[in-house]
Design a protein around this motif. Sequence first.
Motif, mmCIF file in Angstrom:
data_model
loop_
_atom_site.group_PDB
_atom_site.id
_atom_site.type_symbol
_atom_site.label_atom_id
_atom_site.label_comp_id
_atom_site.label_asym_id
_atom_site.label_seq_id
_atom_site.Cartn_x
_atom_site.Cartn_y
_atom_site.Cartn_z
ATOM 1 N N UNK B 86 -49.263 -38.709 -68.389
ATOM 2 C CA UNK B 86 -50.116 -39.211 -67.313
ATOM 3 C C UNK B 86 -49.735 -38.574 -65.971
ATOM 4 N N UNK B 87 -48.434 -38.381 -65.763
ATOM 5 C CA UNK B 87 -47.993 -37.710 -64.540
ATOM 6 C C UNK B 87 -48.439 -36.263 -64.527
ATOM 7 N N UNK B 90 -51.999 -36.067 -64.012
ATOM 8 C CA UNK B 90 -52.396 -36.866 -62.856
ATOM 9 C C UNK B 90 -53.504 -37.844 -63.235
ATOM 10 N N UNK B 91 -53.411 -38.392 -64.403
ATOM 11 C CA UNK B 91 -54.478 -39.265 -64.868
ATOM 12 C C UNK B 91 -53.901 -40.380 -65.725
ATOM 13 N N UNK B 92 -54.153 -41.633 -65.343
ATOM 14 C CA UNK B 92 -53.561 -42.750 -66.081
ATOM 15 C C UNK B 92 -54.139 -42.925 -67.482
ATOM 16 N N UNK B 233 -47.871 -35.606 -58.951
ATOM 17 C CA UNK B 233 -48.898 -36.574 -58.566
ATOM 18 C C UNK B 233 -49.667 -36.088 -57.341
ATOM 19 N N UNK B 234 -49.091 -35.136 -56.596
ATOM 20 C CA UNK B 234 -49.788 -34.620 -55.413
ATOM 21 C C UNK B 234 -50.440 -33.277 -55.706
ATOM 22 N N UNK B 288 -45.280 -46.430 -58.802
ATOM 23 C CA UNK B 288 -45.666 -45.275 -59.607
ATOM 24 C C UNK B 288 -44.618 -44.176 -59.656
ATOM 25 N N UNK B 345 -58.098 -45.949 -61.425
ATOM 26 C CA UNK B 345 -58.307 -44.760 -60.615
ATOM 27 C C UNK B 345 -58.937 -43.675 -61.466
#
Lengths: 265, 345
Positions: B86-87, B90-92, B233-234, B288, B345
């Motif tokens: 997920x990291x 960048x998607x849960x 994540x950024x 997070x 999100x």
Amino acid sequence: MLLDVRAVCIELAGKSIVGDISFGLRSGEFTVVLGPNGAGKSTLLKALAGDLCLTRGEALFNGRRLDEWRPPELARSRAVMPQRVEVNFPLTAREVITLGRPARSARAADPVIDELMELLDVQALANRSMPTLSGGEQQRVQLARVLAQIWGSPAPRLLLLDECTSALDPAHQQMVFRLLKELAHEQGFGVLAVAHDLNLAAQHGDSLILLRSGSMHSKGCPQWVLTETALWEVYGLAARVTHQPEGFPVVIPSGRTGDLLKTAV
Amino acid sequence: MLIDAAGRVSQGPALVVMSGLALAVALISLASGAYPLALVDILGLLGGQDSSDPVHHMVLFEVRMPRLLLGFLAGSVLAVSGAILQGLFRNPLADPGLIGVSAGAALAAITVIVLGGTVLSGWVDLLGRWALPLAAFAGGSGTVFLAWKIARRAGQTSVATLLLAGIAINAVAGAGTGLLTFYADDSELRSLTFWTMGSLGQASWDDLVVAGPWLLLALILAPLLARPLDAFLMGEQVVGHLGYSTLAVKRGAILIAGLGVGAAVAVTGLIGFVGLVVPHVVRQLLGASHRTVIPYSALAGGTLLVAADCIARVVVAPAELPIGLMMALIGGPCFLALLLRTRMV
């Protein structure tokens, strides 16, 4: 010379985006890159940030080619603020800024974080989750993270900023540009910032670079670069340029060539 | 204080509560089943006391203990792999199941089961008991890599492409599994069912010896990725700007997730939802940052899987429900509830 850009060309998918640009940036100098949409500003900055490869030419940082630096070493001397950084996960503002300090211990309280939060007026947001912040607030938090990365590092220090004030209100725009100027003049940072606000750039920048379709139109001090002729040539913008007693020019736009409104009025 | 300044559960109390819960669930797991053991007996046996009844000893040390350890390790690794993927994406929603990793690992394992006697006999002869877990591992990592390659175009990881790629990979792996099922004989079919529904029923010390080191390795290596994953994540570019090697982080994450999920699938079969639900809940409660999400997902994932296993073997005792089924029964509604309660999100 802190940053020495020599005859740089950048092609993306076979299309020339930046063609033959050369300039230098000294320590303690705050240079703003201006130009219309698609002039190659961001592409140039991305190449200097290592996100894109140079097609031709070379860029030296502190006398050494950028691609010859070891990434961790470079990260302590050069910080980059991309045009857009979206954080979709609930990291707090403080956690984001802390990410700019990879070398430091995560547990010990880092006074630099609080100092930067105060400088960028984000103390009140420290424990807020990033996705809940407004665009301008997120931008100031990101800027704090970027500054944290090279804060307290020994020289050379280079800041590359891509539209770092695009979402800020006028007061915060002034605050940020004044801060950047101080960092350059008092702490010897080299600052290269892409911006759209001509007056902000003219008021605070030591020198301006004006790009037009991938090549350099002019470079120099604001009075010299921001002329009515140059604005017309580069942007197709009809504007009046007046000069303030403080020494910087002020641009008052009056329209665009082929402007429908103009004929209507 | 239970809630910190950021409105999250404080780490100290969270650690105490979750460790306590893990311990309680572990004891219940040792006690419950078709042959119930009294808590007093368990504690006595664990304390080195000789039991009057040798069956007690056998049930505890040969059946329940490896099952508990394997369940906890597999649950931890599945949850941590979910958190890592997920990291990275960048998607849960990037669960190992959704992007097809588990299906890839299972397909590889099933291929070895069905074709091990014929086409792949060389592989089986060469690797012996390692043939199956290694195949599952290769299948797992291969699929993560494939999903990553497909989802990444022109420097951007496209979320829509990722999920669509996952659907395609799942479909192809499902078709492959179906095809192999068609060719399988009766005994192979029985092991196939185990793979597709997941079970801890066969757990033995042998399984622990084969899969344990890989699972532990994945758990030990995962925290090393915490800081670069926070940077992920950024966006990928920021990872590079901060001085991390983007490629090394990506490879590391893919290797750990592939290694972990592959090894877990190799000994437990397909168990979904742990990797999706656990990191999500941990993020909601504790924040997070991967320095929090990875260790707490490990703890919570292990506990959840062991708890689900307890329920799976108690509700229809003396028979057992497949744990994969159990997880889907628990995880599906939980996830829906989360979806309705919080803004995804």
